[in-house]
Design a protein around this motif. Structure first.
Motif, PDB file in Angstrom:
ATOM      1  N   ALA A  54       0.826  -1.207   0.000  1.00 12.39           N
ATOM      2  CA  ALA A  54       0.000   0.000   0.000  1.00 12.39           C
ATOM      3  C   ALA A  54       0.860   1.257   0.000  1.00 12.39           C
ATOM      4  CB  ALA A  54      -0.928  -0.016   1.220  1.00 12.39           C
ATOM      5  N   LYS A  55       1.946   1.235   0.778  1.00 13.13           N
ATOM      6  CA  LYS A  55       2.836   2.398   0.807  1.00 13.13           C
ATOM      7  C   LYS A  55       3.466   2.642  -0.557  1.00 13.13           C
ATOM      8  CE  LYS A  55       4.029   2.145   5.715  1.00 13.13           C
ATOM      9  NZ  LYS A  55       5.117   1.944   6.702  1.00 13.13           N
ATOM     10  N   LEU A  56       3.919   1.573  -1.200  1.00 12.52           N
ATOM     11  CA  LEU A  56       4.485   1.733  -2.537  1.00 12.52           C
ATOM     12  C   LEU A  56       3.444   2.249  -3.520  1.00 12.52           C
ATOM     13  CD1 LEU A  56       6.690  -1.489  -2.830  1.00 12.52           C
ATOM     14  CD2 LEU A  56       7.477   0.866  -2.594  1.00 12.52           C
ATOM     15  N   PHE A  57       2.210   1.746  -3.378  1.00  7.62           N
ATOM     16  CA  PHE A  57       1.137   2.165  -4.275  1.00  7.62           C
ATOM     17  C   PHE A  57       0.913   3.677  -4.181  1.00  7.62           C
ATOM     18  CE2 PHE A  57      -3.426   3.130  -4.635  1.00  7.62           C
ATOM     19  CZ  PHE A  57      -3.632   2.818  -5.968  1.00  7.62           C
ATOM     20  N   PHE A  58       0.739   4.161  -2.953  1.00  8.88           N
ATOM     21  CA  PHE A  58       0.508   5.594  -2.779  1.00  8.88           C
ATOM     22  C   PHE A  58       1.750   6.415  -3.110  1.00  8.88           C
ATOM     23  CE2 PHE A  58      -2.845   3.901   0.078  1.00  8.88           C
ATOM     24  CZ  PHE A  58      -3.939   4.507  -0.534  1.00  8.88           C
ATOM     25  N   LEU A  59       2.912   5.840  -2.889  1.00 12.27           N
ATOM     26  CA  LEU A  59       4.146   6.553  -3.234  1.00 12.27           C
ATOM     27  C   LEU A  59       4.252   6.756  -4.733  1.00 12.27           C
ATOM     28  CD1 LEU A  59       6.887   7.737  -2.402  1.00 12.27           C
ATOM     29  CD2 LEU A  59       7.849   5.436  -2.599  1.00 12.27           C
ATOM     30  N   ALA A  64       4.022  10.424  -9.315  1.00  5.35           N
ATOM     31  CA  ALA A  64       3.586  10.694 -10.684  1.00  5.35           C
ATOM     32  C   ALA A  64       2.631  11.874 -10.775  1.00  5.35           C
ATOM     33  CB  ALA A  64       2.932   9.451 -11.279  1.00  5.35           C
ATOM     34  N   LEU A  65       1.690  11.973  -9.806  1.00  3.79           N
ATOM     35  CA  LEU A  65       0.641  12.974  -9.930  1.00  3.79           C
ATOM     36  C   LEU A  65       1.071  14.359  -9.456  1.00  3.79           C
ATOM     37  CD1 LEU A  65      -2.550  11.012  -8.853  1.00  3.79           C
ATOM     38  CD2 LEU A  65      -1.834  11.666 -11.138  1.00  3.79           C
ATOM     39  N   LEU A  66       1.805  14.387  -8.359  1.00  7.22           N
ATOM     40  CA  LEU A  66       2.192  15.694  -7.836  1.00  7.22           C
ATOM     41  C   LEU A  66       2.983  16.527  -8.846  1.00  7.22           C
ATOM     42  CD1 LEU A  66       3.030  14.930  -4.090  1.00  7.22           C
ATOM     43  CD2 LEU A  66       0.994  16.003  -5.044  1.00  7.22           C
ATOM     44  N   PRO A  67       3.985  15.948  -9.542  1.00  9.27           N
ATOM     45  CA  PRO A  67       4.673  16.756 -10.559  1.00  9.27           C
ATOM     46  C   PRO A  67       3.758  17.218 -11.681  1.00  9.27           C
ATOM     47  CG  PRO A  67       5.984  14.836  -9.977  1.00  9.27           C
ATOM     48  CD  PRO A  67       4.652  14.640  -9.348  1.00  9.27           C
ATOM     49  N   VAL A 359      -1.961   6.110 -13.530  1.00  9.11           N
ATOM     50  CA  VAL A 359      -1.014   5.880 -12.436  1.00  9.11           C
ATOM     51  C   VAL A 359      -1.578   4.875 -11.433  1.00  9.11           C
ATOM     52  CG1 VAL A 359       0.122   6.989 -10.478  1.00  9.11           C
ATOM     53  CG2 VAL A 359       0.122   8.100 -12.703  1.00  9.11           C
ATOM     54  N   PHE A 360      -2.888   4.907 -11.215  1.00  7.12           N
ATOM     55  CA  PHE A 360      -3.523   3.957 -10.304  1.00  7.12           C
ATOM     56  C   PHE A 360      -3.268   2.523 -10.753  1.00  7.12           C
ATOM     57  CE2 PHE A 360      -7.086   1.288  -9.122  1.00  7.12           C
ATOM     58  CZ  PHE A 360      -7.159   1.493  -7.752  1.00  7.12           C
ATOM     59  N   LEU A 361      -3.479   2.263 -12.040  1.00  6.44           N
ATOM     60  CA  LEU A 361      -3.285   0.907 -12.555  1.00  6.44           C
ATOM     61  C   LEU A 361      -1.807   0.510 -12.532  1.00  6.44           C
ATOM     62  CD1 LEU A 361      -5.790   1.072 -15.558  1.00  6.44           C
ATOM     63  CD2 LEU A 361      -6.153   0.040 -13.299  1.00  6.44           C
ATOM     64  N   LEU A 362      -0.938   1.435 -12.976  1.00  6.31           N
ATOM     65  CA  LEU A 362       0.487   1.113 -13.005  1.00  6.31           C
ATOM     66  C   LEU A 362       1.052   0.919 -11.595  1.00  6.31           C
ATOM     67  CD1 LEU A 362       1.777   3.550 -15.790  1.00  6.31           C
ATOM     68  CD2 LEU A 362       1.351   1.096 -15.983  1.00  6.31           C
ATOM     69  N   SER A 363       0.583   1.724 -10.643  1.00  5.68           N
ATOM     70  CA  SER A 363       1.071   1.599  -9.274  1.00  5.68           C
ATOM     71  C   SER A 363       0.688   0.248  -8.680  1.00  5.68           C
ATOM     72  CB  SER A 363       0.508   2.731  -8.410  1.00  5.68           C
ATOM     73  OG  SER A 363       0.924   3.988  -8.900  1.00  5.68           O
ATOM     74  N   LYS A 369       4.776  -6.245  -8.041  1.00  4.08           N
ATOM     75  CA  LYS A 369       6.019  -6.792  -8.586  1.00  4.08           C
ATOM     76  C   LYS A 369       7.209  -6.506  -7.682  1.00  4.08           C
ATOM     77  CE  LYS A 369       8.841  -6.812 -12.773  1.00  4.08           C
ATOM     78  NZ  LYS A 369       8.998  -6.280 -14.149  1.00  4.08           N
ATOM     79  N   LEU A 370       7.231  -5.316  -7.089  1.00  2.84           N
ATOM     80  CA  LEU A 370       8.376  -4.931  -6.259  1.00  2.84           C
ATOM     81  C   LEU A 370       8.365  -5.627  -4.905  1.00  2.84           C
ATOM     82  CD1 LEU A 370       8.622  -1.092  -6.979  1.00  2.84           C
ATOM     83  CD2 LEU A 370      10.160  -2.890  -7.772  1.00  2.84           C
ATOM     84  N   THR A 371       7.171  -5.946  -4.386  1.00  2.56           N
ATOM     85  CA  THR A 371       7.126  -6.582  -3.075  1.00  2.56           C
ATOM     86  C   THR A 371       7.446  -8.071  -3.123  1.00  2.56           C
ATOM     87  OG1 THR A 371       4.736  -6.845  -3.370  1.00  2.56           O
ATOM     88  CG2 THR A 371       5.509  -4.916  -2.116  1.00  2.56           C
TER      89      THR A 371
END
Length: 650
Positions: A54-59, A64-67, A359-363, A369-371
């Motif tokens: 979940a942390k990675l997802f929101f990160l 992506a969105l903030l910039p 970004v939601f889908l990619l996150s 994959k990363l976990t």
């Protein structure tokens, strides 16, 4: 005995405690606790993995969105700012063109004024005639003036009229205002023009148009008409010429240069009085008291700026005509240039919404994959916590996780080596403590024996021997009877001075001893008997063959947060190979006469207690002497310190 004392001042001190043994103990306890702890249950592991995912997802979403949102907002504001700057520059160019046209028009009227002032025929006609309308020659003068002025203004219909005054009375009018302007000679415009002594005065005035019968605004160009023939007699006979131009001649200049429909253009003088305005109701008013125009009136340069007018953001452009004391000013609301930015804002919101979905889908995909490799690492860590150091993580992930897996495998393989190294260091510490115990002798036995020998020497008349034995007894009392690990710098130096006093006697007081001590460091704590082995080496090895001028320097100073103590002699020195053998505990046979064990003990004691960056450093040049330097942290308090008062009570 020759003793030179160098003392350097300073009042800074710092408490620094280093205990490597305690750190190693904490490390061993941590390993034991990790082996006992472990993670309990697959449900807890799954919960941790979900939290990390979940942390990675929101990160990922935030990264992506903030910039995107920031760039959208930045682009929107930048577009407004750039547009305002371009609008201001466009306004400056427009207002500059207006100003140049106005300047050109005013120069034409100045040319007419110069022609009338310089015309000898006009000056003679004004000053050499009484303008009595009953006289026959007055009509001749009128005709002559009309002919001259018609020649001047034949091709220019913009001049509404010209009036000549003499002695505060109109004497001739050309074109409009044939009957003159009632009370004009009493106005400030009239008197100011005559007082300028030849300079042109430009003012605005509301007068009735003789053709339409309505009140119109006029520009009045006034100038004094001087008589160089000498017929002018004081101010009561002074003459002036006044040229009248309708305001619409100048307002037509505004129409020649495009400006925004909601904006305003005006001509003001230096006092803020409005001479011409797109809003005719504003002519004759003053803007001097309006805060929005203060910057404009105080600044004589051409340019633009943004300001607030009646709660609205406005862009103000100004073109200065300092030679005429006039300014051309244009104001346009900033909102007129930002009407198209609403579409940009809406587009930014739509793009941000689409990017959020992507970004939601990619996150979601990337976090899973990363976990996956992290889960494998957590399982491996649990095995290490249970004492299975042979665990190895496969290196078949991405480059970063492969580096982490390689580091973890290396950590597990080195853990056993670290424990073995700690055991070996503890063994070395025990050996050092054993060597130190070899130097300890029962202090009461030594003191009593030395006291008996000193008494015998005194009875036999050997006063120097008795004095030496007294110093030696005092030295033993301070050193052999001390159980604490640390002493103050002043106590360490006192021990050395007693020891060196005995050595001075052996050298027949030919040895020179120099103390270079920072007095602010006298209360610092150092290990007991820290410098004595180094001083012994300098005397018995370095100065053993120096018979002429043996010299020994003992110094204490600060380097940053470290305490530096050194012993330097001018003896025979030694080769670099021998220095290396001494510090590496090798070549014992070649180091006869040199207290190799003492130097090594000091170095190892400092490294074990304070760290690898501390210890003993030897520098020597054959034939020039040797310098032994001890580096340790500055300590003001320590657990192993026993002061002299507590020791004397035992």
């Amino acid at each position: 005995m020759s003793v030179v004392l160098h003392v350097s001042g300073g009042n800074r001190s710092r408490t620094a405690t280093h205990n490597r043994q305690a750190l190693r103990t904490v490390w061993l306890c941590a390993i034991m606790n990790l082996q006992k702890a472990g993670l309990k249950g697959k449900a807890r592991d799954a919960k941790i993995m979900k939290t990390m995912q979940a942390k990675l997802f929101f990160l990922f979403m935030a990264i992506a969105l903030l910039p995107v949102l920031a760039m959208g907002l930045y682009s929107y504001r930048t577009a407004i700012r750039v547009t305002e700057e371009k609008a201001g520059q466009t306004m400056v160019n427009s207002i500059e063109q207006m100003g140049k046209n106005l300047d050109y028009q005013i120069r034409n009227y100045k040319k007419y004024m110069d022609l009338m002032i310089s015309s000898q025929e006009i000056r003679q006609s004004i000053y050499q005639n009484s303008f009595d309308r009953s006289a026959l020659d007055t009509l001749s003068v009128y005709n002559r003036l009309g002919t001259v002025l018609s020649g001047f203004f034949y091709h220019d219909d913009s001049v509404y009229g010209v009036m000549f005054y003499k002695g505060n009375r109109m004497v001739y009018a050309y074109r409009g205002f044939q009957e003159g302007v009632k009370g004009f000679e009493q106005t400030d415009i009239y008197h100011k023009a005559l007082s300028l002594e030849g300079s042109i005065n430009i003012e605005g005035m509301l007068l009735q148009n003789n053709e339409s019968g309505f009140m119109d605004d006029y520009y009045v160009f006034g100038r004094r008409l001087s008589d160089y023939s000498g017929t002018e007699k004081g101010e009561e006979s002074a003459a002036g010429v006044f040229l009248f131009v309708q305001e619409k001649i100048f307002s037509d200049i505004f129409k020649q240069v495009l400006y925004h429909g909601s904006g305003k253009v005006m001509i003001i003088n230096e006092a803020g009085t409005v001479f011409s305005h797109t809003d005719k109701q504003q002519i004759g008013s003053s803007v001097a008291d309006e805060p929005s125009y203060r910057q404009l009136l105080q600044n004589s340069q051409t340019g633009s700026y943004s300001t607030e007018m009646d709660g609205r953001s406005m862009i103000v452009a100004c073109y200065d005509l300092p030679q005429w004391g006039l300014k051309v000013v244009q104001t346009i609301p900033s909102s007129e240039f930002a009407r198209g930015f609403g579409a940009i804002a809406r587009s930014t919101l739509w793009i941000s919404a689409i990017m959020m979905i992507i970004v939601f889908l990619l996150s979601l995909v990337f976090s899973q994959k990363l976990t996956a490799p992290v889960k494998i690492m957590v399982k491996a860590m649990k095995r290490v916590q249970n004492g299975q150091f042979e665990v190895e993580i496969p290196q078949d992930f991405g480059q970063e996780f492969n580096i982490m897996a390689q580091a973890f495998n290396y950590m597990a393989s080195k853990l056993k080596e670290l424990i073995a190294r700690l055991v070996e260091e503890e063994k070395t510490r025990g050996e050092i403590e054993y060597n130190m115990l070899q130097y300890q002798i029962n202090p009461h036995f030594v003191n009593n024996t030395l006291g008996s020998i000193r008494l015998y020497a005194w009875n036999e008349g050997s006063e120097k021997v008795a004095h030496m034995l007294q110093v030696l007894s005092r030295l033993f009392q301070r050193t052999l009877g001390r159980t604490g690990m640390y002493v103050r710098v002043r106590s360490e130096l006192s021990n050395l001075k007693d020891f060196l006093f005995i050595q001075q006697m052996l050298y027949n007081e030919r040895m020179t001893i120099i103390y270079e001590v920072d007095e602010s460091l006298q209360d610092c704590l150092v290990p007991n008997l820290l410098l004595q082995p180094l001083v012994e080496n300098s005397i018995f090895h370095g100065l053993s063959e120096q018979l002429d001028h043996p010299q020994l320097i003992i110094g204490v100073h600060r380097e940053g947060q470290d305490l530096i103590m050194y012993v330097k002699d001018n003896g025979k020195g030694m080769e670099q190979e021998r220095l290396s053998a001494i510090m590496n505990a090798a070549g014992a046979a070649s180091n006869r006469g040199f207290n190799q064990i003492g130097v090594r003990n000091i170095d190892l004691r400092l490294k074990l207690h304070f760290g690898e960056r501390y210890g003993v450093r030897l520098e020597s040049t054959p034939g020039s002497g040797t310098r032994a330097e001890v580096k340790l942290p500055i300590l003001m308090e320590a657990a192993g310190y026993e002061d002299d008062q507590n020791r004397s009570r035992r």
